[in-house]
Structures are given as C-alpha cells and as structure tokens.
Design a protein around this motif. Structure first.
Motif, PDB file in Angstrom:
ATOM      1  N   LEU A  87       0.834  -1.207   0.000  1.00 46.49           N
ATOM      2  CA  LEU A  87       0.000   0.000   0.000  1.00 46.49           C
ATOM      3  C   LEU A  87       0.869   1.258   0.000  1.00 46.49           C
ATOM      4  N   ILE A  88       1.931   1.247   0.793  1.00 44.31           N
ATOM      5  CA  ILE A  88       2.843   2.392   0.862  1.00 44.31           C
ATOM      6  C   ILE A  88       3.511   2.642  -0.486  1.00 44.31           C
ATOM      7  N   VAL A  89       3.971   1.559  -1.131  1.00 43.30           N
ATOM      8  CA  VAL A  89       4.606   1.686  -2.449  1.00 43.30           C
ATOM      9  C   VAL A  89       3.622   2.278  -3.450  1.00 43.30           C
ATOM     10  N   SER A  90       2.383   1.804  -3.419  1.00 44.43           N
ATOM     11  CA  SER A  90       1.370   2.271  -4.376  1.00 44.43           C
ATOM     12  C   SER A  90       1.039   3.743  -4.192  1.00 44.43           C
ATOM     13  N   ILE A  91       0.910   4.172  -2.948  1.00 43.65           N
ATOM     14  CA  ILE A  91       0.465   5.541  -2.663  1.00 43.65           C
ATOM     15  C   ILE A  91       1.605   6.552  -2.694  1.00 43.65           C
ATOM     16  N   PHE A  92       2.727   6.209  -2.045  1.00 39.11           N
ATOM     17  CA  PHE A  92       3.783   7.198  -1.835  1.00 39.11           C
ATOM     18  C   PHE A  92       4.935   7.131  -2.838  1.00 39.11           C
ATOM     19  N   VAL A  93       5.086   5.997  -3.522  1.00 35.13           N
ATOM     20  CA  VAL A  93       6.224   5.835  -4.429  1.00 35.13           C
ATOM     21  C   VAL A  93       5.802   5.911  -5.891  1.00 35.13           C
ATOM     22  N   ILE A  94       4.833   5.097  -6.264  1.00 43.91           N
ATOM     23  CA  ILE A  94       4.464   4.988  -7.676  1.00 43.91           C
ATOM     24  C   ILE A  94       3.567   6.132  -8.133  1.00 43.91           C
ATOM     25  N   ASN A  95       2.542   6.429  -7.363  1.00 41.32           N
ATOM     26  CA  ASN A  95       1.601   7.483  -7.752  1.00 41.32           C
ATOM     27  C   ASN A  95       2.086   8.860  -7.287  1.00 41.32           C
ATOM     28  N   PRO A  96       1.882   9.888  -8.096  1.00 38.12           N
ATOM     29  CA  PRO A  96       2.238  11.245  -7.671  1.00 38.12           C
ATOM     30  C   PRO A  96       1.501  11.622  -6.401  1.00 38.12           C
ATOM     31  N   ARG A  97       2.133  12.471  -5.595  1.00 37.47           N
ATOM     32  CA  ARG A  97       1.538  12.863  -4.302  1.00 37.47           C
ATOM     33  C   ARG A  97       0.134  13.433  -4.465  1.00 37.47           C
ATOM     34  N   SER A  98      -0.095  14.094  -5.596  1.00 33.67           N
ATOM     35  CA  SER A  98      -1.396  14.736  -5.811  1.00 33.67           C
ATOM     36  C   SER A  98      -2.498  13.730  -6.137  1.00 33.67           C
ATOM     37  N   GLU A  99      -2.116  12.478  -6.442  1.00 42.29           N
ATOM     38  CA  GLU A  99      -3.099  11.487  -6.862  1.00 42.29           C
ATOM     39  C   GLU A  99      -3.271  10.364  -5.842  1.00 42.29           C
ATOM     40  N   TRP A 100      -2.852  10.595  -4.592  1.00 48.62           N
ATOM     41  CA  TRP A 100      -2.936   9.533  -3.591  1.00 48.62           C
ATOM     42  C   TRP A 100      -4.378   9.108  -3.317  1.00 48.62           C
ATOM     43  N   LYS A 101      -5.334  10.044  -3.414  1.00 56.81           N
ATOM     44  CA  LYS A 101      -6.738   9.698  -3.203  1.00 56.81           C
ATOM     45  C   LYS A 101      -7.237   8.751  -4.290  1.00 56.81           C
ATOM     46  N   THR A 102      -6.766   8.987  -5.516  1.00 55.70           N
ATOM     47  CA  THR A 102      -7.152   8.117  -6.634  1.00 55.70           C
ATOM     48  C   THR A 102      -6.647   6.700  -6.403  1.00 55.70           C
ATOM     49  N   ALA A 103      -5.413   6.599  -5.902  1.00 57.74           N
ATOM     50  CA  ALA A 103      -4.824   5.286  -5.635  1.00 57.74           C
ATOM     51  C   ALA A 103      -5.609   4.544  -4.555  1.00 57.74           C
ATOM     52  N   ILE A 104      -5.969   5.250  -3.490  1.00 52.20           N
ATOM     53  CA  ILE A 104      -6.708   4.625  -2.390  1.00 52.20           C
ATOM     54  C   ILE A 104      -8.082   4.142  -2.839  1.00 52.20           C
TER      55      ILE A 104
END
Length: 291
Positions: free
Chosen positions: A34-51
C-alpha cells in the motif's frame, strides 16, 4: 479433565490459525504494498485516486490470501520438524487439524484466482505462479542447501512485483532498495536455520548449518553482509536524505550484530539475532515511504 465451551474452542482455533498463517507478516507485506502504491508509484497529488482504486485493494487481498495459504501449506509439511524446534507453539497450533489446513490451502488459493481474474489475466498468471512457487518451496526447495534460503527471500519480495506489474512501473532506486531488503531476508533465513538446526538434522533438511556446520555458515552470513552493502551504496545518492541516514544506521547495526554472530552458540542467541533481523526487515519495508 476440563471441557472447553464451543465458543472458547472456536476462539482457540482461530488464534491457532492466525499463528499458523503468520498474520503479522501478512499485514506488514500488505502495508508495504500500500505504501509503495500511494507514496512511491503514484504522484503525491493522486494519492486519493490510488486509495479509491478497487483493483489495488483486490491485489492487497490476493497477496494476503496467497501468503496465508503459503504459510498454511508450509506448516502442513513442517509439522514434525517444528515439534522439535518450537514444541509449545506447534502443540498449540495442532488444535487446527491437518485436514482443515489442507482445505484452507486449496479454498484460499481458489478464491485468490477468482479475485485476480477480476483485474486481468496477467494478475491471474502472477498469483498462479506465486502460489505454485510457495507450494514447491515448502514441498521440495526448502530442504535444498542455500537454494531454499534464496527461494524464501525471493518469494518474500515477490509481492512488490505484483504492484510494479499492475502500474507498469520500474525505478532503479526502488529496485536496489528491494534488493537490499532481499539480502536482509536471506541473512535472517540463514540465521533461522542456525536456530532450528537440531530439527533440520533429524528430518534431513540440507540447510547450511546441517551440511557445512555453524562456523562456515557464520562466515557466509558475514559475506552476505558485505553483499548487502552493494545495492545500498550503488543507489545511495538516489535516495532522499532521510533514507540515506536510515541506510547508514542500518548498515552500521548489521555490521556490529554480525560480528557478534561468531560468539553465538545457543538457540536463544540465534533467536535474538533472528528477532533483530525481523525488526530490521519490518522497518526497512516501512521506510519505503521515503523513496
């Protein structure tokens, strides 16, 4: 003889099953994904989209269930050996029958394959190969000298590749960092063999301590420490300052502890070293947030 109530017996069986499938290890891997998906791969501005991405949560569930099935089948094959290496825990886990573990293994994997197919056939292929790899490791490879240790380490970091494949993502910094974690897992697995060598010898597990003895195995651990420096140093300049400081402290601790390995000669000594590496692996996975 005291007769347990159905509720108490059910609670004990659930607790024993959670012990068998190593719920804490599963939770850590899922959290790292989950951390890799939200904080590493996806841009910080798109963390809600990832979640809010349903497929991501299906991947997390599939990973957790596949690892749970892997631990269950490993327990199935190692029941007699574990009775020598960790008798109290093994006797408690025997509240859960082998028949139930077998059914749990096949039922859980069937659920994983059905869920992964909702994402894509590539996801299905990944979890099919991963499940087969976990089974073959427990059934055959685990008893092989060093190959068993390497396979265990590789299977431990394999869930990260599920995330990379899903997002079509590759990064040299994270590749080297995951390689560093792989060396930590490999070292811990060998230390665990030092801790459980009595049962390994009795049940013909060709682990490094059983084949080459303690001193040579300890020498190999020192060499692995040196090798773990390689991915850390190669990618050191690519990491942010927080992670650079962590790696420096981490490598320093590893060096000090591994020198102390040569003084270890009892199962409880190896148990302490095993726990140290377990904590180090856990914190290293969580530190991925700074990549």
């Amino acid at each position: 003889m005291r007769v347990l109530s159905p509720q108490k017996l059910f609670f004990l069986k659930v607790t024993a099953l959670l012990s068998i499938i190593r719920w804490y290890a599963i939770g850590l891997v899922a959290l790292a994904q989950l951390i890799v998906s939200i904080f590493v791969i996806n841009p910080r501005s798109e963390w809600k989209t990832a979640i809010l991405d349903v497929n991501l949560w299906i991947i997390l569930v599939c990973t957790a269930l596949t690892i749970a099935a892997g631990f269950a089948i490993n327990n199935f094959y190692d029941a007699e050996r574990d009775l020598i290496n960790r008798p109290q825990r093994t006797l408690f886990e025997r509240i859960v029958s082998k028949q139930f573990i077998f059914r749990f293994y096949f039922g859980t994997n069937a659920l994983v394959f059905a869920l992964s197919l909702l994402i894509s056939w590539r996801a299905l292929a990944f979890y099919l190969v991963y499940a087969i790899g976990l089974w073959y490791y427990s059934h055959k490879i685990k008893k092989a000298t060093f190959l068993g240790n390497f396979a265990a380490a590789l299977l431990s970091v394999a869930p990260f590749f599920a995330i990379f494949v899903y997002y079509h993502y590759f990064s040299w910094p994270i590749f080297f960092y995951v390689s560093f974690i792989l060396f930590l897992i490999l070292t811990r697995d060998i230390i665990k063999d030092l801790q459980t060598q009595k049962g390994d010898v009795l049940y013909d597990y060709h682990t490094l301590p059983a084949v080459y003895g303690e001193e040579r195995t300890k020498t190999l651990i020192i060499l692995l420490t040196v090798f773990s420096y390689v991915p850390a140093f190669i990618s050191y300049s690519l990491f942010p300052e927080n992670l650079q400081i962590y790696l420096a402290v981490c490598l320093g601790l590893i060096t000090i502890v591994n020198v102390a390995i040569f003084r270890a000669n009892k199962p409880r000594h190896y148990y302490i070293l095993n726990q140290f590496y377990k904590i180090l692996i856990g914190t290293s996975m969580l530190m991925i947030v700074f990549l």
